[in-house]
Design a protein around this motif. Sequence first.
Motif, PDB file in Angstrom:
ATOM      1  N   TYR A  13       0.789  -1.229  -0.134  1.00 37.14           N
ATOM      2  CA  TYR A  13      -0.006   0.110  -0.159  1.00 37.14           C
ATOM      3  C   TYR A  13       0.878   1.237  -0.124  1.00 37.14           C
ATOM      4  N   TYR A 112     -15.231   0.938   0.009  1.00 38.19           N
ATOM      5  CA  TYR A 112     -14.139   1.296   0.895  1.00 38.19           C
ATOM      6  C   TYR A 112     -14.838   2.016   1.965  1.00 38.19           C
ATOM      7  N   LYS A 137     -12.049  -3.176   2.691  1.00 38.65           N
ATOM      8  CA  LYS A 137     -10.983  -2.250   2.290  1.00 38.65           C
ATOM      9  C   LYS A 137     -10.975  -0.846   3.120  1.00 38.65           C
ATOM     10  N   TYR A 175      -5.960  -0.249   2.521  1.00 33.94           N
ATOM     11  CA  TYR A 175      -5.569   0.006   1.155  1.00 33.94           C
ATOM     12  C   TYR A 175      -4.745   0.950   0.784  1.00 33.94           C
TER      13      TYR A 175
END
Length: 389
Positions: A13, A112, A137, A175
């Motif tokens: 990430y 997300y 995420k 993420y």
Amino acid sequence: MVIKQKFSIDFQYEIIFTRNIFSPENDTLIRLLQKTPGIPTTKVIVVVDQGLVGVDRGISTTIESYFSNYSQVQMLDLPLVVTGGEESKNDTRELVKVLELIDRAKVDRHAYVIAVGGGSVLDMVGFAAAIAHRGIKHIRIPTTTLSQNDSGVGVKNGINYFGKKNFLGTFAPPYAVVNDFLFLESLDIRDWRAGTAEAVKVALIKDKEFFNWICNHAEQLSQRDLSCMEKLVIRCAELHSEHIGGSNDPFEMGSSRPLDFGHWAAHKLEQLSGFELRHGEAVAIGIALDVCYAVQAGYLKQELADQIIDALQKLGFRLVHPTVFGQDGVSINPELLKGLEEFREHLGGQLTIPMIKEIGSKFDVHEMNPAWIEAAAQSLLQKKEAHAD
Ligand SMILES: NC(=O)c1ccc[n+]([C@@H]2O[C@H](COP(=O)([O-])OP(=O)(O)OC[C@H]3O[C@@H](n4cnc5c(N)ncnc54)[C@H](O)[C@@H]3O)[C@@H](O)[C@H]2O)c1
Ligand SMILES: [Zn+2]
């Protein structure tokens, strides 16, 4: 009969540094969110730290209008404002609110969860994202010095339970992490300062040059010089993430927690102070105690300990706090010593405490002598008295 199973998952990430993340011209977030192939509209929910609303009443509207400019990203509900600070981790109330939003907005594993806030809110929201649907995420937008340079860039999340720090939690890499320096401007002085304790910590165990830089810039940092703070945040985030990625133990399977120098006492002091002490403030005291302990044990030269304590004081930390001492105000608080066992218990295995002999590298000890801890606390008390003269 044994069936052998083996697989590994490659985590990666980005930790991005920017300014003014929700201004219409800043497309950092949108670029991140568009990276999911085959999904035309990316769905998000946003959770915001109440502390941010306190300094910018319009933040939720700003976030809404930011996303409304982009058809490729859909915000599934209004931004959810949650209590900021340690309170958000101290019971399950805020966690449940986030889980309810995930459920209500029908957030699935292609969507997300974006958390905007200090380390406490990020820890709590990261935990909610990790346990809902077995892991959604999450994107972290840390807004304090400590969360930008330490907690937000790592892989851990959690809440406090049974009165114990981070008793419930998971390892769940984000993420992405987006650090917006402009958020730091509205921090109160205690929260501005708090992150510098973690910088001293990581410098002491990993980077002598960085420690010298902190010493040389301690006054600017304590006087809220933003460009100085940006440099500190970046170097510190780099050191933390290099360690997590390069240590071969990102999920802390072993007994050693190098990044927790000064933390056995810090976690207990936070709890003993009823969380009046900020995490960073408790870490500064914990570092000072362990540095004085290292002198008592003959590991560290007195002059180096003095230099470290001087740096912490110049950064604005008070290194003597009533919770360190018992009822007589002089001898060590027996409750504080329980922090050692709790520190061991959290990881399991053998007690392993990071220590330093010199600046820039650490080693582990497996027992701590209570008499030396007591003497370390006394020497801090004496330094305070000498300071007062
Ligand atoms: N997950 C990890 O690896 C890790 C590592 C270190 C620390 N932590 C945790 O992080 C927490 C501490 O985080 P913290 O130091 O960021 O403090 P915090 O999250 O407790 O926030 C402190 C205060 O600042 C407010 N705030 C946040 N951003 C603001 C802004 N930009 N302007 C004004 N006010 C703002 C919050 O509402 C709160 O009142 C602790 O719970 C600690 O255990 C976690
Ligand atoms: Zn810490």
